[in-house]
Design an enzyme around this catalytic site. Sequence first.
Site, short mmCIF file in Angstrom:
data_model
loop_
_atom_site.label_atom_id
_atom_site.label_comp_id
_atom_site.label_asym_id
_atom_site.label_seq_id
_atom_site.Cartn_x
_atom_site.Cartn_y
_atom_site.Cartn_z
CG HIS A 99 129.39 94.56 49.35
ND1 HIS A 99 129.97 93.51 50.01
CD2 HIS A 99 130.20 95.63 49.60
CE1 HIS A 99 131.07 93.91 50.62
NE2 HIS A 99 131.23 95.20 50.39
CD GLU A 131 128.05 90.79 50.64
OE1 GLU A 131 128.87 90.85 49.70
OE2 GLU A 131 127.88 91.73 51.45
#
Length: 506
Positions: free
Chosen positions: A383, A352
């Site tokens: 997220h 990420e």
Amino acid sequence: MNGSTANGSAAAHQQAFHRAVAPSSPPVVVAGAGSFAGMMAASQGAAPAVPFSGSAGSPTASYAGAGSQRARSISIPGKPSSMPRLLTPFDQGDIRILLLENVSQGAVDMLRQQGYQVDFHAKAWSEDELCDKIGQYHAIGIRSKTKLTAKVFRRAEKLLLVGCFCIGTNQVDLTAAAKAGVAVFNSPFANSRSVAELVIGEMICLSRQLADRTNEMRAGEWNKVSKGCYEVRGKVLGIVGYGHIGSQLSVLAESMGMSVLYYDVVPLMPLGTARQVEKLEDLLAASDFVSLHVPELPETKNLIAAPQLAAMRKGAYLLNNARGTVVDLPALTDALDAGHLGGAAIDVFPREPAANGKDTFVDALNGFESRLRACKNVILTPHIGGSTEEAQTMIGIEVANAIIRYINFGGSTGAVNFPEVDLRVITQADSDDVVRFCHVHHNVPGSLKAVNEILGNHNVVKQNSDSRGDVAYLLVDVAGVDEEAKREIYERIGQTKANVLTRMLS
């Protein structure tokens, strides 16, 4: 090694400690302690955190004021003699705490109210930044983007603990932390409700194709359709991992008229009319929606790959708000392109972006981003499963509570890499000459014998010890010792062969 030098005034929470320079026997984390089965079983009996709860028999306490002159305020009724006594260290040195990644301001306030020096930063730090500055701090608080490696722990000369203001701890080298005598705490369940509610919202959005209709409207296109759009009432939800999140989701889904199946590696009692299935494949074949709620472990990597996707009902939906490695995302993209699945919601990814911003979620990250973004009826979120004000507040309270308890009283209950040891707090009713020693040591034969020989001629009033793998932790309260005896005991315990880290609170 002692804590940092006093700056003129005696700060109440400056901690004296001896740390071994080079531990010779690396501790290991007990096999199975972090297993999927262990987590799922343990999660069913976990109690919610309350602000700054002490060990058994200890009242809740908070402290107000700044610097060394702080007034104690007690938040529950009780006789003054039963209240915790504010412990002071043998040697002076301000407790310094580093908080990164914009953790809850409530946690910052709690820690500052204890008189700690708190350095707050909104962003994550790189390994080089951490190695350069970590030696100044006794505690560090992070979320998911800061990586605490073995190299960082080798530079962390004063570090006592790590607070992970999130669910997971895979961003921390837990073995290296234990080897250095550093306890690691997290908040495994505080955001359960936030994630469960997000899943409910995602299921409704997928079944009504809301993401596609919204994007079309933003592009100026009016596309009023009902084909392929459904109610969630009467549909089957399959939950993989029936822990705190999975079980809460189960209750919410049933209240909306859904039927619930769940798969877990251990037998678990259902809530409501949910039913456990023995095989993952049985759940996949019977579910209209499949929602994943498992930890990141070797056995859960690519838990949902091409064979499992093929086993799902045609037109079904997959939702992953667990960990990025649980789903083979290129295989998911293939299943979406082929029309086998009706849609998907993905909140977590193998790699990420390190920071917010444009042009960060691109193919250079994982290699599949552009293909996934092009798929129809797919919800992609950065997220944010636990990113609500309520969840972050609860996480802040729980982790700050653990930090305060460990620094002030030595209690390690809730540590993920460390023996969980606690003692009743030293109260106002105890004599003024009671002192507490917090001794982290290698779990080797003769280690406790060496300590008990040092304490043999003194009045030991309370003692508790436990081990986890190759690391052990001892808490012991000794009464009737003057300043000279305190110094002697402290120095001798810190010089034992098995010593990793020894602190003294009095």
